[in-house]
Design a protein around this motif. Structure first.
Motif, PDB file in Angstrom:
ATOM      1  N   TRP A 280       0.803  -1.221   0.000  1.00  0.00           N
ATOM      2  CA  TRP A 280       0.000   0.000   0.000  1.00  0.00           C
ATOM      3  C   TRP A 280       0.840   1.277   0.000  1.00  0.00           C
ATOM      4  O   TRP A 280       0.451   2.269  -0.639  1.00  0.00           O
ATOM      5  N   PHE A 281       1.950   1.281   0.717  1.00  0.00           N
ATOM      6  CA  PHE A 281       2.678   2.529   0.965  1.00  0.00           C
ATOM      7  C   PHE A 281       4.047   2.594   0.300  1.00  0.00           C
ATOM      8  O   PHE A 281       4.695   3.639   0.331  1.00  0.00           O
ATOM      9  N   GLY A 282       4.510   1.493  -0.260  1.00  0.00           N
ATOM     10  CA  GLY A 282       5.840   1.486  -0.839  1.00  0.00           C
ATOM     11  C   GLY A 282       6.853   0.901   0.127  1.00  0.00           C
ATOM     12  O   GLY A 282       6.519   0.457   1.226  1.00  0.00           O
ATOM     13  N   PRO A 283       8.121   0.866  -0.261  1.00  0.00           N
ATOM     14  CA  PRO A 283       9.141   0.192   0.545  1.00  0.00           C
ATOM     15  C   PRO A 283       9.222   0.727   1.969  1.00  0.00           C
ATOM     16  O   PRO A 283       9.068   1.935   2.208  1.00  0.00           O
ATOM     17  N   TYR A 284       9.460  -0.161   2.911  1.00  0.00           N
ATOM     18  CA  TYR A 284       9.765   0.234   4.283  1.00  0.00           C
ATOM     19  C   TYR A 284      10.858   1.303   4.223  1.00  0.00           C
ATOM     20  O   TYR A 284      11.866   1.132   3.528  1.00  0.00           O
ATOM     21  N   PRO A 285      10.685   2.422   4.931  1.00  0.00           N
ATOM     22  CA  PRO A 285      11.566   3.574   4.715  1.00  0.00           C
ATOM     23  C   PRO A 285      12.949   3.489   5.361  1.00  0.00           C
ATOM     24  O   PRO A 285      13.759   4.397   5.158  1.00  0.00           O
ATOM     25  N   PHE A 286      13.242   2.417   6.114  1.00  0.00           N
ATOM     26  CA  PHE A 286      14.477   2.419   6.895  1.00  0.00           C
ATOM     27  C   PHE A 286      15.224   1.076   6.793  1.00  0.00           C
ATOM     28  O   PHE A 286      15.651   0.523   7.801  1.00  0.00           O
ATOM     29  N   TYR A 287      15.360   0.571   5.578  1.00  0.00           N
ATOM     30  CA  TYR A 287      16.071  -0.689   5.395  1.00  0.00           C
ATOM     31  C   TYR A 287      17.462  -0.653   6.018  1.00  0.00           C
ATOM     32  O   TYR A 287      17.927  -1.639   6.601  1.00  0.00           O
ATOM     33  N   GLU A 288      18.147   0.490   5.893  1.00  0.00           N
ATOM     34  CA  GLU A 288      19.513   0.599   6.398  1.00  0.00           C
ATOM     35  C   GLU A 288      19.582   0.411   7.910  1.00  0.00           C
ATOM     36  O   GLU A 288      20.614  -0.009   8.454  1.00  0.00           O
ATOM     37  N   ASP A 289      18.476   0.733   8.598  1.00  0.00           N
ATOM     38  CA  ASP A 289      18.448   0.668  10.061  1.00  0.00           C
ATOM     39  C   ASP A 289      17.739  -0.562  10.598  1.00  0.00           C
ATOM     40  O   ASP A 289      17.609  -0.718  11.818  1.00  0.00           O
ATOM     41  N   SER A 290      17.257  -1.429   9.725  1.00  0.00           N
ATOM     42  CA  SER A 290      16.517  -2.645  10.080  1.00  0.00           C
ATOM     43  C   SER A 290      15.150  -2.306  10.670  1.00  0.00           C
ATOM     44  O   SER A 290      14.767  -1.135  10.772  1.00  0.00           O
ATOM     45  N   PHE A 291      14.413  -3.330  11.059  1.00  0.00           N
ATOM     46  CA  PHE A 291      13.125  -3.176  11.745  1.00  0.00           C
ATOM     47  C   PHE A 291      13.165  -3.996  13.017  1.00  0.00           C
ATOM     48  O   PHE A 291      13.625  -5.136  13.021  1.00  0.00           O
ATOM     49  N   LYS A 292      12.675  -3.408  14.110  1.00  0.00           N
ATOM     50  CA  LYS A 292      12.644  -4.124  15.384  1.00  0.00           C
ATOM     51  C   LYS A 292      11.296  -3.967  16.064  1.00  0.00           C
ATOM     52  O   LYS A 292      10.669  -2.904  15.988  1.00  0.00           O
ATOM     53  N   LEU A 293      10.862  -5.022  16.739  1.00  0.00           N
ATOM     54  CA  LEU A 293       9.810  -4.949  17.746  1.00  0.00           C
ATOM     55  C   LEU A 293      10.487  -5.204  19.088  1.00  0.00           C
ATOM     56  O   LEU A 293      11.237  -6.178  19.229  1.00  0.00           O
ATOM     57  N   VAL A 294      10.219  -4.327  20.052  1.00  0.00           N
ATOM     58  CA  VAL A 294      10.872  -4.414  21.357  1.00  0.00           C
ATOM     59  C   VAL A 294       9.806  -4.387  22.449  1.00  0.00           C
ATOM     60  O   VAL A 294       8.999  -3.450  22.504  1.00  0.00           O
ATOM     61  N   GLU A 295       9.792  -5.393  23.296  1.00  0.00           N
ATOM     62  CA  GLU A 295       8.807  -5.418  24.378  1.00  0.00           C
ATOM     63  C   GLU A 295       9.066  -4.277  25.353  1.00  0.00           C
ATOM     64  O   GLU A 295      10.205  -3.991  25.719  1.00  0.00           O
ATOM     65  N   ALA A 296       7.980  -3.615  25.757  1.00  0.00           N
ATOM     66  CA  ALA A 296       8.072  -2.461  26.650  1.00  0.00           C
ATOM     67  C   ALA A 296       7.066  -2.597  27.789  1.00  0.00           C
ATOM     68  O   ALA A 296       6.069  -3.318  27.674  1.00  0.00           O
ATOM     69  N   ILE A 435      -1.375   6.837  -5.093  1.00  0.00           N
ATOM     70  CA  ILE A 435      -1.276   8.103  -4.356  1.00  0.00           C
ATOM     71  C   ILE A 435      -0.606   7.881  -3.008  1.00  0.00           C
ATOM     72  O   ILE A 435       0.273   8.657  -2.596  1.00  0.00           O
ATOM     73  N   LEU A 436      -1.000   6.836  -2.303  1.00  0.00           N
ATOM     74  CA  LEU A 436      -0.406   6.553  -0.992  1.00  0.00           C
ATOM     75  C   LEU A 436       1.082   6.224  -1.125  1.00  0.00           C
ATOM     76  O   LEU A 436       1.901   6.654  -0.294  1.00  0.00           O
ATOM     77  N   ARG A 437       1.428   5.486  -2.147  1.00  0.00           N
ATOM     78  CA  ARG A 437       2.841   5.162  -2.374  1.00  0.00           C
ATOM     79  C   ARG A 437       3.624   6.409  -2.781  1.00  0.00           C
ATOM     80  O   ARG A 437       4.744   6.631  -2.312  1.00  0.00           O
ATOM     81  N   ASP A 438       3.023   7.232  -3.624  1.00  0.00           N
ATOM     82  CA  ASP A 438       3.699   8.460  -4.061  1.00  0.00           C
ATOM     83  C   ASP A 438       3.906   9.432  -2.905  1.00  0.00           C
ATOM     84  O   ASP A 438       4.922  10.141  -2.863  1.00  0.00           O
ATOM     85  N   LEU A 439       2.945   9.482  -1.998  1.00  0.00           N
ATOM     86  CA  LEU A 439       3.123  10.309  -0.799  1.00  0.00           C
ATOM     87  C   LEU A 439       4.426   9.963  -0.088  1.00  0.00           C
ATOM     88  O   LEU A 439       5.215  10.841   0.282  1.00  0.00           O
ATOM     89  N   ASN A 440       4.642   8.672   0.111  1.00  0.00           N
ATOM     90  CA  ASN A 440       5.836   8.229   0.834  1.00  0.00           C
ATOM     91  C   ASN A 440       7.101   8.358   0.006  1.00  0.00           C
ATOM     92  O   ASN A 440       8.197   8.459   0.567  1.00  0.00           O
ATOM     93  N   LYS A 441       6.970   8.390  -1.293  1.00  0.00           N
ATOM     94  CA  LYS A 441       8.132   8.597  -2.160  1.00  0.00           C
ATOM     95  C   LYS A 441       8.463  10.082  -2.284  1.00  0.00           C
ATOM     96  O   LYS A 441       9.621  10.486  -2.136  1.00  0.00           O
TER      97      LYS A 441
END
Length: 545
Positions: A280-296, A435-441
């Motif tokens: 829906w939105f295009g590529p995850y914006p932070f590939y260089e920084d990875s993705f994490k879920l952290v319990e809080a 449109i949603l993908r272009d917004l993020n691009k």
């Protein structure tokens, strides 16, 4: 659900703020609000380029001690630099080129008196040493600070949360959203039996003393201040590789030791989320920084590349469904919602918290898009229509600018329905996705204003949306369609609307789909049946008279 079932929602009292009410609201703001919420002259002349936050956290005594090195580019000559830090934390000293500088404090704002000439386009830095007992979170993440908890085994369980309140509640920085730092190192020293997880990628772990470990996390992408976090606990780690639109993405999960089995099952929603939102939105914006879920130790928060999770390993929102439709129990609300913020909050970020709807409306709407991706368009519509029962219409969605003031909580559920309504005006699903993908691009890694988003959507959709956004963002009334069926026609008009509001809506007349474009003036459409159904996908009220 039949797409054309007639729908009527009773919402909060329709009203418009009077000038007196607005004046009363504005009069409550203080100079501290202005210093926090505006681009002061002491902020405007320099541009953030790099932070190195290097701190020691003592969970036993609930203290933070350390420094933040702030690197900046000089945009124009000036000699006073504003740094923000909230008591009870205190600035101990500020150095530039090894020389201690005078600091004049006014509440949470601290004005550093620079000695060195600040030449345009040069890169300089200051080191801000600080420490103390930071504000304890009262009701994280909504009323944040530092949460000092313990896990079931009696081990420390510590986390930061600070949206709205400001990152300066736990570290010194340029605490305004308009200027994101280009990159950042977060170095956190903790007792050796604990682990710290922050944003970006783990560069190294040091043993500076026999009793501690220092975790160095590097963030390669621009990051907003409230998106920076610390999470300290007896964590265990697992992860996976995700084959995404920009290549292989590292997805890492840090959870309390006792919850590993639960997490391995519940976190299956994470790659499902990534697949749907990249669609829906295009590529995850932070590939260089990875993705994490952290319990809080609180419900959760959209910390960039370090999304925090506390939804008790159940589906829905702590096991409940906001929509009342059952669709909200098909996914873990915190995994989906908070991760959706990676696109709308962390990639596209508001400049002023008054425009917080840009984060929350799109991200709440993303929940229905997740449902649509896996369960279909009809299920998604049921969900977004169902969450209307949460709308209050108490005050405008947009807040007051330059004083760190957000608008109504309706930015979540009403904002989602506003976007769902806007989608109906396009009809072409692939165009809406584009449109949603272009917004993020087109706004990739940028801070933005409501004006920019409004104008962008108007241009893309090729409709002047000025009145549309005035109605849903700046007014508390819900448009009401009044109609009357006669033998020879359908008489209709809008009430409870702003000037020039004339949004088209879709009806079903007999067995035929029909568009009408009501205004504040009565209109008549010739019809040969009294069977009128109003498409519930439009967020309006209606009344047969």
């Amino acid at each position: 659900m039949n797409r054309f079932l007639i729908l009527f929602f009773v919402v909060g009292t329709s009203c418009v703020f009077s000038q007196t009410q607005l004046s009363d609201q504005q009069s409550k703001f203080t100079r501290q609000d202005t210093l926090r919420g505006s681009i002061t002259p002491e902020r405007a002349w320099w541009d953030l380029t790099y932070y190195h936050l290097d701190i020691s956290v003592d969970p036993e005594n609930k203290t933070i001690q350390g420094k933040n090195t702030i690197q900046y580019k000089v945009l124009k000559k000036h000699r006073v630099l504003q740094i923000d830090l909230q008591p009870p934390l205190r600035i101990e000293k500020v150095l530039q080129d090894g020389k201690e500088l005078k600091v004049i404090s006014e509440g949470n704002a601290h004005f550093v008196q620079l000695q060195k000439k600040q030449k345009k386009n040069t890169i300089n830095s200051v080191e801000v040493y600080y420490g103390g007992n930071p504000r304890k979170a009262k009701n994280a993440p909504w009323d944040g600070g530092i949460s000092w908890k313990k896990d079931a085994n009696g081990k420390h369980f510590v986390a930061s949360s600070c949206q709205g309140l400001g990152a300066s509640v736990w570290w010194p920085n340029k605490d305004h959203m308009y200027d994101e730092v280009d990159s950042m190192m977060v170095s956190v020293t903790v007792p050796k039996e604990l682990v710290n997880v922050s944003n970006g990628r783990l560069r190294k772990v040091e043993e500076r003393t026999p009793d501690t470990k220092t975790y160095h996390w590097f963030v390669e992408n621009p990051i907003n201040n409230y998106g920076v976090n610390i999470n300290i606990a007896d964590y265990v780690h697992f992860g996976e590789k995700y084959d995404g639109e920009k290549g292989v993405l590292d997805m890492n999960y840090y959870v309390l030791r006792d919850n590993l089995k639960l997490a391995k099952d519940q976190f299956k929603d994470a790659p499902k989320m990534m697949k749907a939102f990249e669609h829906w939105f295009g590529p995850y914006p932070f590939y260089e920084d990875s993705f994490k879920l952290v319990e809080a130790p609180y419900l959760g928060m959209e910390h960039q590349s370090s999304v925090t999770y506390g939804n008790k390993y159940v589906n829905g929102y702590l096991g409940s469904d906001f929509s009342g439709t059952g669709w909200g129990m098909k996914f873990d609300y915190i995994i989906i919602h908070e991760s959706g913020h990676e696109w709308f909050a962390n990639n596209i970020t508001y400049k002023d918290i008054a425009d917080m709807w840009i984060h929350e409306s799109f991200t709440t709407y993303s929940e229905s898009l997740f449902i649509e991706y896996y369960y279909g368009k009809e299920a998604a519509s049921e969900y977004v229509i169902g969450i209307r029962n949460q709308i209050r219409n108490d005050k405008p969605i947009i807040g007051t600018y330059d004083v760190n003031h957000e608008g109504s909580g309706d930015m979540y559920f009403k904002g989602s329905n506003m976007l769902h309504t806007l989608r109906q005006l396009i009809e072409d699903d692939e165009k809406w996705r584009t449109i949603l993908r272009d917004l993020n691009k087109d706004f990739y890694h940028q801070t933005v204003t409501t004006k920019q988003i409004e104008e962008y959507l108007s241009k893309k959709i090729k409709i002047d949306l000025t009145a549309f956004f005035n109605q849903y963002l700046r007014d508390t009334r819900v448009p009401r369609l009044e109609y009357e069926v006669h033998d020879t026609g359908l008489k209709y008009r809008y009430t409870d609307i702003v000037n020039d509001f004339d949004m088209p809506i879709r009806l079903k007349i007999g067995k035929k789909e029909q568009w009408i474009q009501p205004t504040s003036e009565w209109q008549v459409l010739k019809i040969d049946t009294d069977k009128i159904e109003i498409d519930p996908n439009f967020y309006i009220n209606f009344k047969s008279i």
